[in-house]
Design an enzyme around this catalytic site. Structure first.
Site, PDB file in Angstrom:
ATOM      1  N   CYS A   1       0.833  -1.206   0.000  1.00 41.14           N
ATOM      2  CA  CYS A   1       0.000   0.000   0.000  1.00 41.14           C
ATOM      3  C   CYS A   1       0.872   1.262   0.000  1.00 41.14           C
ATOM      4  O   CYS A   1       1.453   1.612  -1.014  1.00 41.14           O
ATOM      5  CB  CYS A   1      -0.988  -0.028   1.162  1.00 41.14           C
ATOM      6  SG  CYS A   1      -2.313   1.207   1.006  1.00 41.14           S
TER       7      CYS A   1
ATOM      8  N   HIS B   1      -3.814  -4.889   0.775  1.00 34.94           N
ATOM      9  CA  HIS B   1      -3.343  -5.265   2.109  1.00 34.94           C
ATOM     10  C   HIS B   1      -3.494  -6.773   2.345  1.00 34.94           C
ATOM     11  O   HIS B   1      -4.522  -7.219   2.861  1.00 34.94           O
ATOM     12  CB  HIS B   1      -4.137  -4.514   3.179  1.00 34.94           C
ATOM     13  CG  HIS B   1      -3.770  -3.074   3.313  1.00 34.94           C
ATOM     14  ND1 HIS B   1      -2.735  -2.642   4.109  1.00 34.94           N
ATOM     15  CD2 HIS B   1      -4.297  -1.966   2.740  1.00 34.94           C
ATOM     16  CE1 HIS B   1      -2.643  -1.324   4.041  1.00 34.94           C
ATOM     17  NE2 HIS B   1      -3.568  -0.892   3.208  1.00 34.94           N
TER      18      HIS B   1
ATOM     19  N   GLU C   1      -2.169  -8.392   4.633  1.00 32.68           N
ATOM     20  CA  GLU C   1      -2.118  -8.615   6.087  1.00 32.68           C
ATOM     21  C   GLU C   1      -3.446  -8.371   6.781  1.00 32.68           C
ATOM     22  O   GLU C   1      -3.608  -8.708   7.958  1.00 32.68           O
ATOM     23  CB  GLU C   1      -1.033  -7.721   6.714  1.00 32.68           C
ATOM     24  CG  GLU C   1      -1.406  -6.273   6.954  1.00 32.68           C
ATOM     25  CD  GLU C   1      -1.347  -5.367   5.725  1.00 32.68           C
ATOM     26  OE1 GLU C   1      -1.388  -4.139   5.899  1.00 32.68           O
ATOM     27  OE2 GLU C   1      -1.258  -5.886   4.585  1.00 32.68           O
TER      28      GLU C   1
END
Length: 260
Positions: free
Chosen positions: A122, A208, A210
């Site tokens: 990002c 993202h 994660e």
């Protein structure tokens, strides 16, 4: 025949460019813990599964507060690491805050050196682009949020090992043009510059990997309540927040990149 020794763990420095919301941090810890969990899941999904410690030696470095204060020790000495991962952030990668300029310079130094590999997520994706001279700005398309399907390039299909990819998104800044020499990995209608790759040098994603449903939901609710995310975008994002996503697929691609 003697068996080959296991590979030496790769020394990966996580460059922390933000802190999670308090509600997220209370449950999951900082972004170093969150990325450690992602990378552990990536290692465990390998065939055969591998423990994280056999693949990576992780360190975390806060490059926001310390760097802004002029503390060069916030950054790992390139001679002591093999790779960096630049996290996402609420801040603008195109801003000229001292720490952002310093992070951009450090990233360019690593890329020019050619030995330390760079992963960007990002904000980190945008910092890598800026370091290579590409324009980054607020996107005229507005927010891109929640689980989003990416259209992979042929190289993207090879790098990620899949024909399609879904990943959480939370951004309204974007790369406006790819820097020279990188290989595009993916696109969406709202954000055509979704990922970059140069073998043995860099890999980045705008989304993202994660994130989890809990993280995305918390961020959407807090930003919507603050008026940052408008009603329509919030409602659309919430409809997709529980969709399946491919964060672990991206983590495996990161691991393969580090072993190229």
């Amino acid at each position: 025949m003697d068996s080959l020794p296991p590979p030496t763990p790769i020394r990966l420095a996580i460059l922390l460019t933000d802190e999670p919301l308090p509600s997220i941090a209370a449950k999951l810890g900082g972004f170093d813990s969150i990325f450690t969990s992602l990378l552990r899941a990536g290692c465990e999904s390998l065939d055969p599964p591998q423990p994280l410690t056999s693949q990576l030696t992780l360190t975390a470095h806060n490059v926001v507060g310390a760097a802004a204060a002029g503390d060069d020790e916030a950054y790992p000495d390139p001679a002591t690491i093999d790779a960096v991962l630049i996290t996402g952030s609420r801040y603008a990668a195109y801003a000229d805050d001292e720490w952002i300029v310093r992070l951009t310079y450090y990233t360019r130094r690593l890329l020019d050196g050619g030995r330390v590999r760079v992963i960007g997520v990002c904000f980190g994706h945008q910092i890598v682009a800026r370091a290579l001279g590409a324009p980054v700005a607020r996107s005229s398309a507005g927010w891109e949020l929640s689980v989003t399907e990416l259209e992979l390039t042929e190289e993207g299909k090879r790098v990620f090992g899949v024909n399609s990819l879904k990943i959480y998104q939370t951004h309204r800044d974007a790369i406006l043009a790819y820097p020279p020499g990188v290989i595009p990995l993916a696109r969406t209608e709202l954000c055509p510059k979704q990922g970059m790759y140069v073998p043995r040098r860099l890999i980045t994603v705008q989304g993202h990997p994660e994130f989890s449903q809990f993280m995305m939901t918390e961020m959407l609710r807090v930003r919507h309540a603050a008026g940052t995310i408008p009603d329509g975008a919030f409602e659309d994002a919430m409809r997709r927040v529980a969709d399946d996503h491919d964060g672990v697929v991206v983590a495996r691609a990161f691991l393969r990149f580090l072993r190229e």
